[in-house]
Write a protein that holds these residues in place. Structure first.
Motif, short mmCIF file in Angstrom:
data_model
loop_
_atom_site.label_atom_id
_atom_site.label_comp_id
_atom_site.label_asym_id
_atom_site.label_seq_id
_atom_site.Cartn_x
_atom_site.Cartn_y
_atom_site.Cartn_z
N GLY A 86 0.83 -1.26 0.20
CA GLY A 86 -0.11 -0.03 -0.06
C GLY A 86 0.87 1.46 -0.04
N ALA A 87 2.15 1.29 0.01
CA ALA A 87 2.88 2.39 0.05
C ALA A 87 3.95 2.24 -1.08
CB ALA A 87 3.79 2.27 1.26
N LEU A 88 4.01 3.32 -1.87
CA LEU A 88 4.76 3.24 -3.21
C LEU A 88 6.27 3.74 -2.89
CD1 LEU A 88 2.46 5.38 -5.48
CD2 LEU A 88 2.69 2.68 -5.06
N VAL A 89 7.11 2.90 -3.59
CA VAL A 89 8.54 3.28 -3.63
C VAL A 89 8.70 3.76 -5.34
CG1 VAL A 89 10.81 2.43 -3.87
CG2 VAL A 89 9.33 1.42 -1.93
N VAL A 90 9.19 4.88 -5.29
CA VAL A 90 9.31 5.47 -6.66
C VAL A 90 10.85 5.52 -7.07
CG1 VAL A 90 8.60 6.95 -8.34
CG2 VAL A 90 7.09 6.59 -6.33
N VAL A 91 11.21 4.86 -8.11
CA VAL A 91 12.59 4.76 -8.65
C VAL A 91 12.68 5.47 -9.77
CG1 VAL A 91 14.58 3.45 -9.24
CG2 VAL A 91 12.98 2.64 -7.66
N TYR A 92 13.46 6.83 -9.72
CA TYR A 92 13.67 7.94 -11.04
C TYR A 92 15.04 7.18 -11.49
CZ TYR A 92 10.14 10.14 -8.69
OH TYR A 92 8.81 10.63 -8.05
N ILE A 93 15.38 6.95 -12.88
CA ILE A 93 16.28 6.63 -13.44
C ILE A 93 16.61 7.54 -14.49
CG2 ILE A 93 17.37 4.73 -14.91
CD1 ILE A 93 15.68 2.82 -13.11
N GLU A 94 17.95 7.88 -14.74
CA GLU A 94 18.65 8.55 -15.87
C GLU A 94 19.59 8.04 -16.37
OE1 GLU A 94 18.96 11.95 -18.73
OE2 GLU A 94 17.05 11.09 -17.33
N TYR A 136 16.75 8.20 -6.52
CA TYR A 136 16.99 8.72 -7.76
C TYR A 136 18.45 8.07 -8.12
CZ TYR A 136 13.79 12.08 -6.21
OH TYR A 136 12.35 12.65 -5.49
N PHE A 137 18.29 7.55 -9.58
CA PHE A 137 19.66 6.91 -10.04
C PHE A 137 20.14 7.43 -11.29
CE2 PHE A 137 17.63 3.78 -7.20
CZ PHE A 137 18.83 3.16 -6.67
N VAL A 138 21.38 7.60 -11.52
CA VAL A 138 21.78 8.07 -12.72
C VAL A 138 22.88 6.71 -12.96
CG1 VAL A 138 23.70 9.48 -13.87
CG2 VAL A 138 22.04 10.50 -12.19
N LEU A 139 22.63 6.29 -14.05
CA LEU A 139 23.30 4.94 -14.70
C LEU A 139 24.18 5.60 -15.67
CD1 LEU A 139 20.71 2.22 -14.69
CD2 LEU A 139 22.20 2.76 -12.88
N TYR A 140 25.39 5.43 -15.63
CA TYR A 140 26.20 6.19 -16.76
C TYR A 140 27.39 5.17 -17.30
CZ TYR A 140 30.10 6.66 -13.19
OH TYR A 140 31.01 6.57 -12.41
N LYS A 163 18.72 12.04 -3.80
CA LYS A 163 17.59 13.22 -4.16
C LYS A 163 17.87 13.81 -5.30
CE LYS A 163 18.17 14.86 0.66
NZ LYS A 163 18.61 15.75 1.76
N PRO A 164 16.96 14.39 -5.84
CA PRO A 164 17.20 14.74 -7.37
C PRO A 164 18.39 15.64 -7.60
CG PRO A 164 14.98 15.38 -6.59
CD PRO A 164 15.79 14.76 -5.32
N ASP A 165 18.94 16.42 -6.53
CA ASP A 165 20.32 17.03 -6.81
C ASP A 165 21.59 16.24 -6.29
OD1 ASP A 165 19.43 17.56 -4.24
OD2 ASP A 165 20.15 19.55 -4.16
N ALA A 166 21.15 15.06 -5.87
CA ALA A 166 22.14 14.19 -5.25
C ALA A 166 21.96 12.87 -5.43
CB ALA A 166 22.43 14.55 -3.84
N ALA A 167 21.63 12.58 -6.81
CA ALA A 167 21.31 11.00 -7.07
C ALA A 167 22.42 10.17 -6.88
CB ALA A 167 21.21 10.97 -8.64
N TYR A 168 22.00 8.80 -6.86
CA TYR A 168 22.92 7.73 -6.69
C TYR A 168 23.42 7.54 -8.15
CZ TYR A 168 25.09 3.23 -5.21
OH TYR A 168 25.96 2.27 -4.93
N LYS A 169 24.81 7.47 -8.19
CA LYS A 169 25.60 7.29 -9.54
C LYS A 169 26.23 6.09 -9.55
CE LYS A 169 26.27 12.24 -10.09
NZ LYS A 169 27.18 12.94 -10.19
N ARG A 170 25.87 5.24 -10.77
CA ARG A 170 26.72 4.02 -10.86
C ARG A 170 27.02 3.66 -12.44
NH1 ARG A 170 23.84 -1.82 -9.07
NH2 ARG A 170 25.58 -3.03 -10.31
N GLU A 171 28.27 3.49 -12.34
CA GLU A 171 28.60 3.25 -13.95
C GLU A 171 28.23 1.66 -14.36
OE1 GLU A 171 33.01 3.62 -16.32
OE2 GLU A 171 33.13 3.44 -14.14
N VAL A 172 27.85 1.56 -15.34
CA VAL A 172 27.58 0.37 -16.08
C VAL A 172 27.97 0.13 -17.61
CG1 VAL A 172 25.36 0.25 -14.83
CG2 VAL A 172 25.24 1.37 -16.75
N ALA A 173 28.08 -1.04 -17.99
CA ALA A 173 28.64 -1.21 -19.53
C ALA A 173 27.37 -1.14 -20.26
CB ALA A 173 29.13 -2.66 -19.66
N ASN A 174 27.53 -1.05 -21.69
CA ASN A 174 26.54 -1.20 -22.73
C ASN A 174 26.42 -2.33 -23.59
OD1 ASN A 174 24.30 0.37 -23.94
ND2 ASN A 174 25.62 0.04 -25.74
#
Length: 185
Positions: A86-94, A136-140, A163-174
């Motif tokens: 009943g409670a939402l977890v919202v994950v934003y990804i860039e 908030y995730f930045v996958l780069y 947070k929107p201005d302090a997202a968790y950043k993670r390097e990933v392959a393509n």
């Protein structure tokens, strides 16, 4: 299977990409020809979740029309909405090709769009869903990573404090393949 409230929320958005009643993965794609990170697949279990692409939704909502003068006219690449009892977890990804920091406006704009959608759901369908947590995730990256110094599972406290201005950043392959449960903690 989606709960009735999640089904109503899903049906109110025109840019749904995947949902836990029908899919066991979420494919996030970057369409820019110059991007080095083109595809990330989030492996997920069936359940009460869905994802949407707010960038694709720009054509359906003037609130997200691209305009260089206003941060509120921007959108991130993917949003995953998970209903946990009943409670939402919202994950934003860039997705990014580098560790650039020009994601803040996209996250803030998409967060407000999500809140707007929940407000409409409550107002017109009498269905209340509350956001318990936002991540908030930045996958780069996108290049082949020979030595990956990133922990296999990100630390929950770092992800939950993003947070929107302090997202968790993670390097990933393509292409990259991650588990949704890693991002949920």
């Amino acid at each position: 299977m989606l709960s009735s409230k999640m089904e109503k929320l899903k049906d109110s958005l025109a840019c749904i990409t995947y949902n836990g009643a029908q899919h066991a993965h979420i494919l996030i794609e970057e369409t820019k020809a110059t991007a080095t990170l083109k595809k990330v697949t989030l492996v997920a279990q069936n359940g009460d979740w869905f994802s949407f692409n707010p960038e694709r939704g720009r054509s359906m909502s003037p609130l997200l029309v691209m305009d260089a003068h206003h941060d509120h006219h921007r959108a991130c690449d993917c949003v995953v909405v998970v209903n946990r009892n009943g409670a939402l977890v919202v994950v934003y990804i860039e997705l990014k090709s580098s560790k650039r920091s020009d994601y803040t406006g996209k996250f803030k704009s998409t967060r407000q769009f999500m809140r707007y959608a929940l407000g409409l759901l409550e107002e017109f369908h009498k269905a209340v869903l509350t956001i318990a947590e936002e991540r908030y995730f930045v996958l780069y990256g996108g290049k082949t990573i020979l030595l990956n110094k990133t922990p296999t599972v990100p630390k929950v406290e770092k992800m939950s404090k993003s947070k929107p201005d302090a997202a968790y950043k993670r390097e990933v392959a393509n292409p990259a393949r991650l588990y949704l449960k890693e991002l949920l903690g």
